[in-house]
Enzyme design. Structure first.
Site, PDB file in Angstrom:
ATOM      1  CE1 TYR A  24       9.499  47.731  -3.947  1.00  0.00           C
ATOM      2  CE2 TYR A  24       7.694  46.226  -4.365  1.00  0.00           C
ATOM      3  CZ  TYR A  24       8.805  46.581  -3.646  1.00  0.00           C
ATOM      4  OH  TYR A  24       9.232  45.784  -2.619  1.00  0.00           O
TER       5      TYR A  24
ATOM      6  CG  ASP B 189       6.270  46.934   6.652  1.00  0.00           C
ATOM      7  OD1 ASP B 189       6.241  47.300   7.845  1.00  0.00           O
ATOM      8  OD2 ASP B 189       5.831  47.633   5.716  1.00  0.00           O
TER       9      ASP B 189
END
Lengths: 376, 87
Positions: free
Chosen positions: A123, A238
């Site tokens: 991010y 994930d």
């Protein structure tokens, strides 16, 4: 009961429960009580990736061409995802490692949490590319009331488990006074807190990410913010694996394949587990409302996003033994699936780094059928 | 020699599935039935399907928990005639 980093009691890890048995001493992986966690570790390691492998430089141009309402959607989602992964990058370690009792699960928890820190780093990678100074975005995560509401709900089960585990490990069972407040500690209550915590984490991994994922992939469907979408695909892959682990833990308890007391607790707290899930679904719907308060984006609106949350929630709740609570049985966003297929991660090597290459993937099983096509 | 199994999906579609030709999920898709999946790799559990009758073989080992009476069509093939609910 006090925690030891190397428990010198000789215990047999094959006979320990997943949690609240003897703490782990030797990190050995040649034998497993629950082999599934060893397999999850292998899979997660084979998925290893780094955000810097993905070129996000074009996203800045795309971002500047978005409307204000679309910018709000994009940035708010990144903030929410940053919150989720900030929590997940530390909490499984802090809450679960002090009470875990088998080495394969201990290492799974560490591997899982580590992969969440990669998400957090991505991010930053995305935001640093979009803004010269991304501080404002990060600072808002702590003061934005919409995000705060979610942070409270996500962290409270963890915090409760952590606090009572600390009391138990320092004072043992019984009543203890801390800062003028009386707390009663019992192992049974701790196990209940653990059960609720795992259910809350399961709901987080199961539905909380999906409103944000849908928005990201809706941009990608319009050929916008593609670098970001490549990263989010890897994150989604994930997260699916992490979800599989919390579903495994809950099911192992429910089917009495671990601590028999956890089976009783799973039955006793079934309604609470159901409510935890339903409130996560409700909060995701409210999040969709907040995202679209300034206007929708092409291909997505609040209503269809809420239908998607219900569709996903049905699927996830059935996986842990609940009946599907919602009517939404068909997928309202069929294009989402192509971004969630794990092998599809990137197929145009000339455009960017190939992210579908699995680092460290091992397959050394050869069966007679593999040689079936050979002739001498 | 190829064996074909009869697979009844959602009580209304009858498929002839050759297990050497791909997964159960691919067979469901080829028949034009709405399919549910994410990872197609056996670890997310999104394709979870009720196995009412019959047996399946897993061609890839699934990582998702398979509750009794369920199967994961993305990584299995029929090992007998089947009745499944894929909704």
């Amino acid at each position: 009961m006090s925690y030891s980093t190397f428990n010198q009691t000789a215990s047999n890890p094959l006979l320990e429960p997943m949690f609240f048995g003897n703490s782990v001493n030797v990190a050995r992986y040649d034998q497993q009580k629950h082999v599934i966690f060893e397999k999850l570790i292998e899979k997660q390691l084979s998925f290893f990736w780094r955000p810097e492998e993905i070129d996000v430089s074009r996203d800045r141009v795309d971002f500047n061409s978005l409307t204000d309402s679309e910018k709000h959607i994009f940035i708010s989602n990144l903030k929410y995802q940053t919150l989720l992964d900030s929590v997940q990058g530390r909490s499984p370690n802090i809450a679960l490692l002090p009470i875990v009792s088998i080495p394969e699960l201990e290492t799974w928890i560490e591997t899982w949490s580590f992969s969440e820190t990669i998400h957090s780093r991505s991010y930053t990678h995305i935001l640093r590319n979009l803004f010269t100074d991304p501080s404002e975005v990060f600072e808002d995560i702590v003061i934005n009331t919409e995000i705060q509401k979610r942070a409270t709900d996500i962290s409270r089960y963890y915090d409760d488990l952590i606090f009572y585990t600390q009391l138990w490990q320092t004072h043992g069972e019984g009543t203890v006074e801390v800062l003028g407040e009386q707390h009663t500690v019992s192992l049974r209550d701790l196990k209940k807190k653990l059960f609720l915590c795992i259910n809350s984490v399961n709901a987080l991994e199961a539905v909380r990410f999906y409103v944000s994922f849908a928005c990201t992939f809706a941009f990608a469907e319009r050929d916008l913010m593609e670098g970001n979408s490549k990263i989010i695909r890897l994150i989604a892959r994930d997260e699916n694996l992490h979800l599989s682990s919390t579903q495994q833990i809950i099911n192992l308890w429910q089917y009495g394949k671990d601590d028999p007391e956890m089976r009783e607790i799973a039955e006793e707290l079934r309604e609470d587990a159901y409510q935890i899930f339903m409130s996560a679904v409700e909060q995701e719907k409210q999040w969709a409302h907040y995202l679209f308060k300034h206007g929708s984006m092409i291909g997505l609106n609040e209503e269809i996003l809420c239908q998607y949350v219900e569709y996903i929630a049905n699927m996830r709740m059935q996986a842990i033994g609940f009946d599907a609570p919602f009517k939404q049985r068909s997928n309202p966003l069929p294009w989402m699936n192509k971004y969630l297929v794990s092998d599809n991660v990137q197929v145009a090597p000339q455009e960017a780094e190939i992210s579908s290459y699995l680092v460290g993937q091992i397959d050394n099983e050869v069966s007679a059928a593999d040689l079936g096509g050979f002739e001498l | 020699m190829t064996t074909t199994f009869k697979v009844i999906v959602n009580g209304q579609h009858q498929l002839a599935v050759d297990p050497s030709q791909g997964t159960l999920l691919e067979a469901i898709e080829a028949a034009g039935i709405e399919s549910h999946y994410h990872c197609r790799n056996g670890f997310c559990g999104a394709c979870r399907t009720q196995l009412i009758e019959g047996q399946v073989n897993y061609i890839n080992e699934p990582l998702a928990f398979i509750r009794p009476g369920d199967c994961l069509p993305c990584c299995c093939v029929p090992a007998s005639n089947l009745k499944i609910e894929h909704r």
